[in-house]
Write an enzyme that holds these catalytic residues in place. Structure first.
Site, PDB file in Angstrom:
ATOM      1  CD  GLU A 441      -3.183  -0.882   2.295  1.00 12.61           C
ATOM      2  OE1 GLU A 441      -3.075   0.091   2.929  1.00 12.61           O
ATOM      3  OE2 GLU A 441      -4.057  -1.672   2.210  1.00 12.61           O
ATOM      4  CD  GLU A 516      -3.678  -5.454   4.156  1.00 13.53           C
ATOM      5  OE1 GLU A 516      -4.527  -4.727   4.657  1.00 13.53           O
ATOM      6  OE2 GLU A 516      -2.608  -5.262   4.318  1.00 13.53           O
TER       7      GLU A 516
END
Length: 808
Positions: A441, A516
């Site tokens: 991220e 995720e």
């Protein structure tokens, strides 16, 4: 990779010098645990005088100049606290309410730039080495220090290590007093964070003292890989050897393979090498192994590859590498195959802390946590978002758990390239690792040309160091293929589960995985939202805007073969990053288990669809005094075909069980017994919950009753309360006090309450903890004397609970 021990080492403690002593010459090679007999004190980041004159004294004017500081070997540390590492000083600190977002994210512990008085830790260790060892190389190895560590030996500066997640080695040979006392000093500076979650502080992983010959295998210098066909395996072993002696050396390298018990089953031919002074070279050898037993999730079989270095026919170094032979194949349309068998990734993300201990986890706890995940049906573990401790990977190798091993940052600077190289070289022999991750991220650069170029550099390095695996990057992006995603071999999704099918349509040749997924927030044993206490219901109903419920993502992943599977956020609750609330919350709600490893209800959703076990679980509990007649939502998690629900023997109806889903009834509450009868392929399964009486007695349940007398092993003890009929009281909140006799100590307590501000550790004694929804946990660590010890749990008005622990 472990250096062969095979030696007898006599250790003693000299009271006058407070030194660990090697009373005789230490045979080489050895890897000796160096965890015991440290001295510790907090320093001060803003006050040099309280930081033992660090930044006042002119330390770098001359080599070994350390006067008037804690670096000085003659410094008096008798009033410092004695301890063993791994040690996390952050977990010992009280919780501190702060509006700062980073303090919040780190679990409201007073560590970081705003807390100069509790963010510096000093460690000192006294030790002696025999004069006869002066011909050896002696190296200190730190597996993990959080963070920004400055390290000295006998006043000589060794170096600065920035990473809080990868270790560092230093050669001590030139600076040692052979036959005299030596002092090793570490200053850990935790004023700067690395992550946005609880990270701990201090020497929180193992320390080792390594002895080896001037001619030796370099650290992490053995790389093993096997090419497998239906009848045999060609085991390729690359060994990096160096000569730090003062003359050229003629060296021979020999490899052989043993079974798990040490029986030699295959061997190579001795390979000669010539090494100049300071020379380094790589020897490569291939050994054929017939009909190998393959490492798998069900049978995680590990061979031992032994590498021996000899000079003039005398063995001077040896490394033993535990290695599992297996194949990994990834197909963009069909997913992942282990040894030719299709495996859907049923993974969990996890940080590295646990109740009571912070980030300083003993090895036994790594095995306990992995076993809990396997019991749930998980088969994969993502090390989010940093290099794991080596013992975690050992546990995954031994128990059969795939691993995605992750780099801390998407950065190709010399600092982070060195970290990435160190990560791969350290971990690449672990059969559990099936894929590398180059980052997570990185919203500032992940879609840019800069991100693309950094990714290309990291991918090239990964292929150079480990051409047998592939890599991914955890992207919080939907159907986007710019920047990092233009070049990454495996496209990974953080959330954005509804975009996966579109991305596969547009990029059918790129494998896909969820790095995720889910992120349902739940509080164990709570069934009503409570924004004051900071609790959310313990069902799969609440998720942040950017995430999804468990059932949402898994229904998509399970039914689409192009999904390799995914990793849920998270397996365990963890300190910091409280969501959806802030203070008084001090840890997350994301786990399918709480910080102690106690299952929440969502655990049984995953267990239903991730295992073939007969699962039938009812929730909530059935203690709702004062709510008689009020409808209660009853959830049934099961992998049965159909379920019939009963209240006090009266049927509430039958329902068919949709695959990858759950069942729900609205039941007007009446005390008694809520039960279910289910049928799975014709087999009858039953489950029930009952209204209990009031708390009567404490029940003590050790996970195991026998532990090793090695000073490191654990007895994890779970505490519950039962009524007079022996039924566990699910909403008990009693304060329980703990004592243990004999050569065992309590090292941590917890209860899974995300809003509890009770201490995790009572350094002065008086250990205690409130039950949270009927449960708490005590962690005991063995001493080195054998015998039987008694553990007791006491609470006012309740019958005392006890257990005997055998230490042998």
């Amino acid at each position: 990779m472990r250096r062969t021990l095979g030696f007898i080492l006599i250790l003693s403690t000299m009271l006058l010098s407070r030194s660990t002593v090697f009373a005789q010459q230490t045979p080489t090679p050895t890897k000796m645990n160096f965890d015991e007999d440290w001295k510790f004190s907090l320093g001060h980041a803003a006050d040099p005088e309280k930081d033992f004159n660090y930044k006042i004294a002119n330390l770098f004017a001359k080599s070994g100049k350390a006067e008037k500081t804690a670096i000085d070997p003659k410094f008096d540390d008798k009033n410092w606290r004695g301890l063993s590492v791994p040690h996390d000083w952050a977990v010992e600190l009280p919780f501190t309410k702060s509006a700062n977002v980073d303090v919040l994210a780190h679990g409201y512990k007073p560590v970081g730039g705003l807390f100069p008085e509790t963010s510096i830790g000093w460690y000192r260790k006294h030790f002696n080495i025999a004069k006869a060892d002066s011909g050896h190389r002696i190296q200190i190895q730190f597996d993990g220090i959080f963070r920004d560590a400055q390290i000295w030996i006998n006043g000589f500066y060794l170096g600065n290590h920035q990473s809080g997640y990868l270790g560092v080695n230093y050669d001590l040979t030139d600076y040692l007093n052979f036959g005299g006392e030596n002092v090793l000093v570490v200053r850990a500076d935790a004023t700067q964070y690395e992550g946005w979650f609880y990270e701990g502080a201090g020497i929180y992983r193992h320390v080792w003292l390594n002895h080896f010959d001037n001619t030796h295998i370099v650290p992490d210098g053995v790389f093993v890989h096997a090419e497998v066909n239906p009848v045999n395996a060609a085991v390729r072993i690359e060994t990096v050897v160096e000569n730090l002696g003062l003359t050229d050396q003629k060296v021979s390298v020999l490899n052989y393979i043993t079974d798990r018990n040490g029986k030699k089953i295959a061997a190579g031919i001795s390979q000669p090498l010539n090494l100049a002074v300071n020379g380094r070279t790589t020897a490569t050898q291939t050994i054929e192994l017939n009909n190998p037993r393959l490492w798998s999730l069900e049978d995680p079989y590990l061979y031992k590859v032994v590498t021996v270095i000899s000079v003039d026919q005398k063995k001077v170094d040896s490394v033993t590498t535990r290695y599992g032979i297996r194949t990994i194949t990834i197909d963009a349309s069909k997913g992942l195959f282990l040894n030719g068998k299709h495996v859907k990734i049923q993974g969990t993300n996890n940080h590295q802390d646990h109740a009571g201990l912070g980030s300083a986890l003993p090895d036994a706890l790594q095995y306990y946590r992995i076993s809990l995940l396997k019991e749930m049906g998980s088969n994969a573990y993502r090390t989010s978002h940093h290099a794991p401790t080596p013992e975690l990977l050992d546990a995954c190798d031994s128990l059969g758990m795939l691993v995605m091993d992750e780099q801390r940052l998407l950065n190709s600077s010399p600092e982070y390239m060195n970290q990435f190289e160190q990560l791969i070289k350290r971990d690449r022999n672990h059969p559990s690792i099936f894929m590398w991750s180059i980052g997570n991220e990185e919203g500032l650069i992940q879609t840019t040309s800069i991100g693309k170029r950094i990714a290309q550099t990291l991918i090239a390095k990964q292929k150079e160091l480990d051409p047998y695996r592939t890599s991914t990057y955890a992207a919080d992006l939907a159907n986007v293929a710019t920047g990092v995603n233009e070049v990454i071999p495996v496209r990974a999704f953080n959330y954005r589960q509804f975009a996966v099918a579109d991305y596969h349509r547009d990029h059918p040749n790129q494998p896909l995985i969820g790095t995720e997924m889910g992120s349902t927030v739940t509080t164990r044993g709570i069934y009503e939202k409570d924004s004051i206490a900071g609790y959310v219901p313990d069902q799969d109903i609440t998720a942040p805007w950017w995430a999804s419920k468990a059932e949402t993502w898994w229904s998509l992943a399970a039914e689409n073969p192009f999904w390799m599977g995914g990793f849920i956020w998270t397996g365990f609750d963890y300190r910091g990053e409280p969501t959806p609330y802030e203070w008084p919350n001090i840890n997350s709600h994301f786990g399918v288990m709480d910080v102690c490893g106690f299952p929440k209800n969502i655990y049984y959703y995953y267990q239903s669809w991730w295992t073939d076990k007969d699962i039938l679980h009812l929730s909530p509990h059935w203690n709702w005094k004062g709510k008689e007649g009020t409808p209660v939502d009853v959830w049934v998690n099961t992998n049965a075909d159909r379920v019939e629900l009963f209240l006090n023997g009266k049927s509430l109806g039958k329902k068919e069980m949709p695959r990858n889903s759950h069942l729900k009834w609205s039941v007007p509450y009446q005390p008694g017994t809520l039960s279910a009868v289910a049928y799975k392929k014709g087999k009858k399964i039953t489950a029930s919950v009952q209204t209990t009486g009031t708390s009567y007695a404490i029940r003590v349940t050790p996970v195991k009753n026998t532990i090793l007398a090695d000073g490191k092993d654990l007895a994890i003890v779970n505490i519950t309360v039962v009524d007079q009929k022996g039924r566990e009281v699910p909403d008990a909140s009693n304060l329980v006090e703990f004592t243990v006799s004999g050569n065992v100590k309590i090292i941590g307590v917890g209860n899974g309450d995300p809003s509890s501000h009770e201490p995790d550790q009572y350094l002065a004694g008086g250990w205690k903890r409130h039950l949270f929804n009927g449960k708490c946990q005590v962690i005991l660590q063995s001493g080195k004397d054998q015998g039987t010890v008694k553990f007791e749990a006491v609470s006012k008005g309740l019958t005392t609970g006890s257990a005997k622990i055998n230490v042998q």
